[in-house]
Design a protein around this motif. Structure first.
Motif, PDB file in Angstrom:
ATOM      1  N   ALA A 202       0.704  -1.145  -0.005  1.00  0.00           N
ATOM      2  CA  ALA A 202       0.070   0.119  -0.005  1.00  0.00           C
ATOM      3  C   ALA A 202       0.852   1.181  -0.058  1.00  0.00           C
ATOM      4  O   ALA A 202       0.416   2.214  -0.842  1.00  0.00           O
ATOM      5  CB  ALA A 202      -0.947   0.197   1.364  1.00  0.00           C
TER       6      ALA A 202
ATOM      7  N   ASP B 198       2.436   2.154  -3.262  1.00  0.00           N
ATOM      8  CA  ASP B 198       1.431   2.143  -4.225  1.00  0.00           C
ATOM      9  C   ASP B 198       1.482   1.188  -5.331  1.00  0.00           C
ATOM     10  O   ASP B 198       1.170   1.110  -6.464  1.00  0.00           O
ATOM     11  CB  ASP B 198       1.625   3.636  -4.957  1.00  0.00           C
ATOM     12  CG  ASP B 198       0.254   3.804  -6.106  1.00  0.00           C
ATOM     13  OD1 ASP B 198      -0.547   3.585  -5.706  1.00  0.00           O
ATOM     14  OD2 ASP B 198       0.538   4.659  -7.196  1.00  0.00           O
TER      15      ASP B 198
ATOM     16  N   ASP C  43      -3.935  -2.605  -6.499  1.00  0.00           N
ATOM     17  CA  ASP C  43      -4.807  -2.411  -7.690  1.00  0.00           C
ATOM     18  C   ASP C  43      -6.208  -1.789  -7.086  1.00  0.00           C
ATOM     19  O   ASP C  43      -7.188  -2.235  -6.819  1.00  0.00           O
ATOM     20  CB  ASP C  43      -5.134  -3.929  -8.275  1.00  0.00           C
ATOM     21  CG  ASP C  43      -5.923  -3.653  -9.641  1.00  0.00           C
ATOM     22  OD1 ASP C  43      -6.778  -2.545  -9.822  1.00  0.00           O
ATOM     23  OD2 ASP C  43      -5.658  -4.535 -10.349  1.00  0.00           O
ATOM     24  N   ASN C  44      -6.051  -0.685  -7.208  1.00  0.00           N
ATOM     25  CA  ASN C  44      -7.123   0.197  -6.511  1.00  0.00           C
ATOM     26  C   ASN C  44      -8.507   0.311  -7.349  1.00  0.00           C
ATOM     27  O   ASN C  44      -9.602   0.226  -6.550  1.00  0.00           O
ATOM     28  CB  ASN C  44      -6.862   1.852  -6.597  1.00  0.00           C
ATOM     29  CG  ASN C  44      -5.757   1.901  -5.378  1.00  0.00           C
ATOM     30  OD1 ASN C  44      -5.868   1.398  -4.259  1.00  0.00           O
ATOM     31  ND2 ASN C  44      -4.609   2.481  -5.812  1.00  0.00           N
TER      32      ASN C  44
ATOM     33  N   THR D 166     -11.904  -2.682   2.240  1.00  0.00           N
ATOM     34  CA  THR D 166     -10.622  -2.491   1.877  1.00  0.00           C
ATOM     35  C   THR D 166      -9.906  -1.422   3.129  1.00  0.00           C
ATOM     36  O   THR D 166      -8.889  -1.558   3.505  1.00  0.00           O
ATOM     37  CB  THR D 166     -10.422  -1.839   0.694  1.00  0.00           C
ATOM     38  OG1 THR D 166     -10.576  -2.583  -0.419  1.00  0.00           O
ATOM     39  CG2 THR D 166      -8.835  -1.261   0.587  1.00  0.00           C
ATOM     40  N   GLU D 167     -10.762  -0.267   3.542  1.00  0.00           N
ATOM     41  CA  GLU D 167     -10.126   0.587   4.519  1.00  0.00           C
ATOM     42  C   GLU D 167      -9.984  -0.184   5.587  1.00  0.00           C
ATOM     43  O   GLU D 167      -8.906   0.367   6.393  1.00  0.00           O
ATOM     44  CB  GLU D 167     -11.333   1.619   4.416  1.00  0.00           C
ATOM     45  CG  GLU D 167     -11.099   3.056   5.280  1.00  0.00           C
ATOM     46  CD  GLU D 167     -12.152   3.975   5.406  1.00  0.00           C
ATOM     47  OE1 GLU D 167     -12.000   4.768   6.062  1.00  0.00           O
ATOM     48  OE2 GLU D 167     -12.933   4.069   4.372  1.00  0.00           O
TER      49      GLU D 167
END
Length: 888
Positions: A230, A233, A236-237, A247-248
């Motif tokens: 994360a 970066d 795979d957003n 996710t959060e």
């Protein structure tokens, strides 16, 4: 007709790789060959599979029904089972009855057992030994995907850029799959392979990176990886937004697992973690293979979901070369899950929602369907001990060896009013506790289907006649069901009928809502079922040819079609070392044995690599114990006597003990008797890998080996014994703390040597050897010394069939040596071609410098490849010895 056309294509009896094999009839029996067209193995075979033809004999088989150890007719035995179950239900209710199955059952057997228990007896107390190996993986998949659905295919091993193996010594436990990885690495050297394991195993042989993490800290390692991906970066957003939930929360939970904290928690260096994270981040296609080292934990489900979180977050799922890939331990663990073999399942991957209960009730035409989950394996046997369960039917498994706290399980089973056991073997730890024993068919005799680790349904075909009065498990269960009054629902005449019903139920009111669906096979005729080729589910109108990979469209089996990331709070094992028990015992498989040895233990070839139960430990953890000594391993629950195997590569503070030996093969080596029955709160799977123990050298005043003609059953009454399978010879290693006053008298008392012509010799101050003859044929060979004697076992066993014909040869035999000065073979390294340490050492001295040259000279390493890591160690030791100026 060619020999090949006479061969029967079937599926291997062992691990969940599910290899296709051809059993070729020969004059002396059957020989196993790999099936080139089977997608699991493409013709490859491991040594266990190659030796299947050596395990087909009827020695020790249960061939007639028994009540209280006395043979009875099938009619009487079945009546006794039905009457006992009915009486229990009438007096105590259906919840007082339990079934305990096995990944050795075929899907058709499993289906009938589950249908009887959950559909007509009306209780859910049916569980399986799959609880001990796969339950956490199942729950991890269900939490993430909404279904117990392995998304991967074996082809992904060849296609991945990076393969992570965690909690898996695949080189020994799943060797054919491992060889696919070896060949993939050879073909694409840029592929990265990471092995995560507290100890260096044979699997590390091809690793670019070995992470010897703190036992039980795997979840933190993957949370740390997720946090780093994360931060870099690498997630795979778009995939996360479109296809996942949670996710959060998951990233917030992972955020605390910084490089420093993860390194400290896992006992690794920052540099090791940075390399690991770089491999993950640089990989377009990431595959994680995980097995018992992940699952057998009090937090196994969280560990599985930590792995799955990483794959979902990076979009490494539903694509070739990607995915979280749980490797199954048994040939039909997945088939058992498909039919509802676990106590928290109803049938066909349905649970106990009102809708599922109603659906199954209508399909089975039963108003007795269970309405809530039952007791899982550990709780089930504790309920037997407490008296809650009054009748238990155990099918094809040996829980008195494999369950944690196994001595307590044995004591509890001894109090149970009705214990029914269906098994192949007459004498196991569990059949000894049975009131009624029912002879079941074994591998090679059974006819049905199994499902491997990649959802591939394969046929297991019979090629042997039913021995004695043995019957298929599905027939036995159906006969009992009919006697209980459920004749119409259990009027099966052929296993294909059961398969069709199973397939129909999988598609009944499914509409794509359940991952498991083989309704496309529900109309197979008996002949089509018999000829069925391997196929991966789902198999239905949408996927008539099966399905290679799941989730390729990003749709999952939760109601909103999205996968779930699960916030994980890593925790260490419940059991922690203490001053009294300072070491952690890790349990697992060895290369040439499987489960509790009821099959592999019949092969002399498979007993040569590791012939006795052992404990592998760092020399500094028990400086007084040398190789060949005996070691006492103790926990709060009991103790074991094992052969000491000091190894400087074993991590300090831990030891490794194999899980296989039972009471028929060793006096005190049932490793699960030492394990505390802590379980994962979500899966019910026990924590079998991290048990605090202490070790100490066990002071035997003598050790011996005895070889007896024929198949003698009982060992002498000594403190330590272990049986080593030999062809037509009974072979024990022995040890005790008291020396007999008169060896001749002791041997006569134990083995009746007084009836034979004996030749003996005293060896030094504490050694005694004896040979016994009758009609010029060797009857017994005995060698006792202060320490375990060094013998040429192969020469001694050969003497029982090729008797020494002169005095000098007999004197060599009395000394435990081959005549003519030939060196003993030493420990067998390559079981496929019976190549021992001596031949390897000689070949190295004569100019072989690598594994390939050894293979050309001796053939070792050229079949299954499982011995290659050990061959490399031999080569390394040879070079070290030459550099040091020592004789290799």
């Amino acid at each position: 007709m060619s020999q090949r056309s006479n061969a029967i294509s079937t599926t291997c009896a062992y691990c969940g790789v599910g290899c296709g094999i051809r059993m070729q009839p020969q004059d002396t029996g059957y020989v196993a060959h790999g099936e080139e067209t089977h997608p699991a193995n493409l013709g490859r075979m491991c040594v266990k599979g190659s030796a299947l033809g050596e395990t087909l004999g009827l020695e020790g088989r249960l061939l007639q029904p028994q009540i209280h150890q006395r043979p009875v007719s099938w009619s009487r035995a079945l009546d006794a089972v039905a009457d006992g179950l009915r009486a229990t239900i009438d007096e105590y209710g259906p919840q007082a009855v339990a079934f305990y199955g096995s990944g050795q059952l075929l899907t058709e057997d499993y289906y009938v057992a589950n249908k009887l228990m959950k559909g007509f007896i009306g209780a859910s107390n049916m569980d399986t030994n799959s609880r001990l190996c796969m339950a956490s993986a199942v729950m991890g998949y269900k939490r993430a995907f909404g279904a117990d659905a392995v998304p991967c295919d074996y082809q992904d091993i060849e296609l991945a850029d990076c393969v992570i193996l965690t909690g898996s010594n695949a080189a020994w436990a799943h060797p054919v799959m491992y060889q696919r990885l070896v060949q993939a690495k050879q073909a694409r050297p840029a592929m990265r392979i990471v092995v995560i394991d507290p100890r260096p195993t044979a699997t590390c042989d091809i690793a670019d990176l070995h992470l010897p993490l703190r036992p039980g800290s795997d979840a933190a390692l993957f949370c740390g990886a997720l946090n780093t991906m994360a931060a870099q970066d690498k997630l795979d957003n778009a995939y996360l937004v479109q296809h996942t939930v949670g996710t959060e929360e998951t990233l917030a939970a992972a955020a605390q697992w910084t490089l420093a904290k993860t390194a400290d928690f896992c006992g690794l260096s920052a540099a090791q973690l940075e390399t690991f994270y770089q491999y993950i981040g640089d990989s377009e296609r990431l595959l994680t293979l995980y097995s018992m080292g992940i699952n057998q934990s009090s937090s196994g489900v969280d560990k599985c979901n930590a792995i799955i979180n990483l794959h979902l977050a990076m979009g490494h799922i539903g694509r070739a070369g990607c995915g979280p890939f749980s490797i199954t331990g048994q040939p039909n663990a997945m088939g058992g899950r498909e039919v509802g073999g676990l106590a928290n399942q109803l049938a066909a991957h349905m649970g106990f929602t009102p809708q599922d209960i109603d659906r199954v009730s209508r399909f089975w035409h039963s108003d007795r369907v269970a309405t809530a989950p039952g007791l899982n394996a550990v709780d089930l046997f504790q309920a037997i001990e407490s008296g809650q369960i009054k009748a238990v039917w155990i099918m094809g498994t040996n829980p008195l060896v494999s369950l944690p706290d196994a001595d307590r399980v044995r004591a509890g089973l001894a109090q149970c009013p009705l214990v029914i056991v269906s098994d192949l073997m007459h004498d196991t730890d569990t059949t000894r506790a049975a009131h009624i024993c029912l002879p079941a068919l074994g591998w090679g005799e059974k006819n049905g289907t199994v499902t491997n680790s990649t959802r591939t349904v394969s046929r297991q075909r019979s090629f042997l006649p039913a021995p004695g009065e043995a019957k298929p498990d599905w027939w036995i269960i159906s006969q009992v069901a009919q006697r209980l009054g459920f004749a119409e629902a259990f009027d099966y005449q052929h296993p294909a009928e059961i398969f069709r019903e199973h397939a129909q139920l999988s598609g009944f009111e499914n509409h794509g809502q359940r991952a498991f669906d083989i309704s496309g096979l529900a109309q197979l005729s008996n002949a089509q079922w018999d000829a069925m080729a391997p196929i991966q589910w789902p198999v239905n109108d949408r996927h008539p040819q099966g399905t290679t990979r799941l989730f390729t469209d990003g749709k999952f089996y939760h109601p909103d079609s999205k996968a779930r990331l699960v916030a994980i709070a890593p925790r260490l094992p419940i059991n922690r070392p203490s001053n009294a028990y300072p070491l952690i015992m890790n349990t697992g498989r060895i290369r040439d044995q499987w489960h509790t040895m009821t099959r592999t233990g019949k092969s002399a070839r498979l007993m040569q690599h590791c012939s006795e139960p052992f404990a592998q430990f760092h020399p500094d953890d028990c400086p007084t114990a040398q190789a060949g000594d005996l070691l006492r391993v103790s926990s709060t629950h009991g103790w074991l006597l094992l052969r000491a195997q000091p190894d400087p590569q074993q991590p300090r503070g831990s030891l490794f003990v194999p899980m296989h030996w039972n009471s028929q093969f060793s006096q005190q080596a049932r490793v699960d008797a030492l394990i505390e029955a802590h379980t994962d709160p979500l899966s019910g799977q026990p924590e079998s890998k991290q048990m605090p123990v202490r070790i100490q050298r066990w002071d035997a005043v003598w050790q011996a080996e005895v070889f007896l003609r024929g198949n003698a059953s009982a060992p002498p009454p000594v403190a330590y014994w272990s049986r080593i399978t030999q062809p037509d010879v009974t072979h024990f290693t022995l040890a005790d703390t008291t020396i007999p006053d008169d060896w001749n008298a002791w041997l006569d008392q134990q083995f009746g040597t007084g009836q034979w012509v004996c030749q003996s010799a005293r060896i030094g101050d504490d050694g005694f050897n004896l040979l016994a003859w009758k009609d010029q044929k060797l009857q017994l060979a005995f060698y006792a010394h202060r320490a375990l004697p060094s013998l040429d076992r192969q020469a001694i066993v050969s003497a029982f069939t090729q008797c020494p014909d002169n005095a000098q040869a007999r004197l060599s035999l009395l000394a435990g040596r081959a005549h003519g000065g030939k060196s003993p073979s030493g420990t067998i390294v390559c079981s496929c071609f019976n190549v021992g340490e001596t031949a390897i050492s000689e070949a190295l001295q004569q100019g072989c410098h690598d594994v390939a040259q050894l293979g050309k000279t001796l053939q070792c390493g050229t079949n299954c490849g499982s011995c290659i890591p050990e061959l490399k160690k031999f080569i390394a030791r040879q070079r070290e010895a030459l550099v040091a100026g020592e004789t290799p």
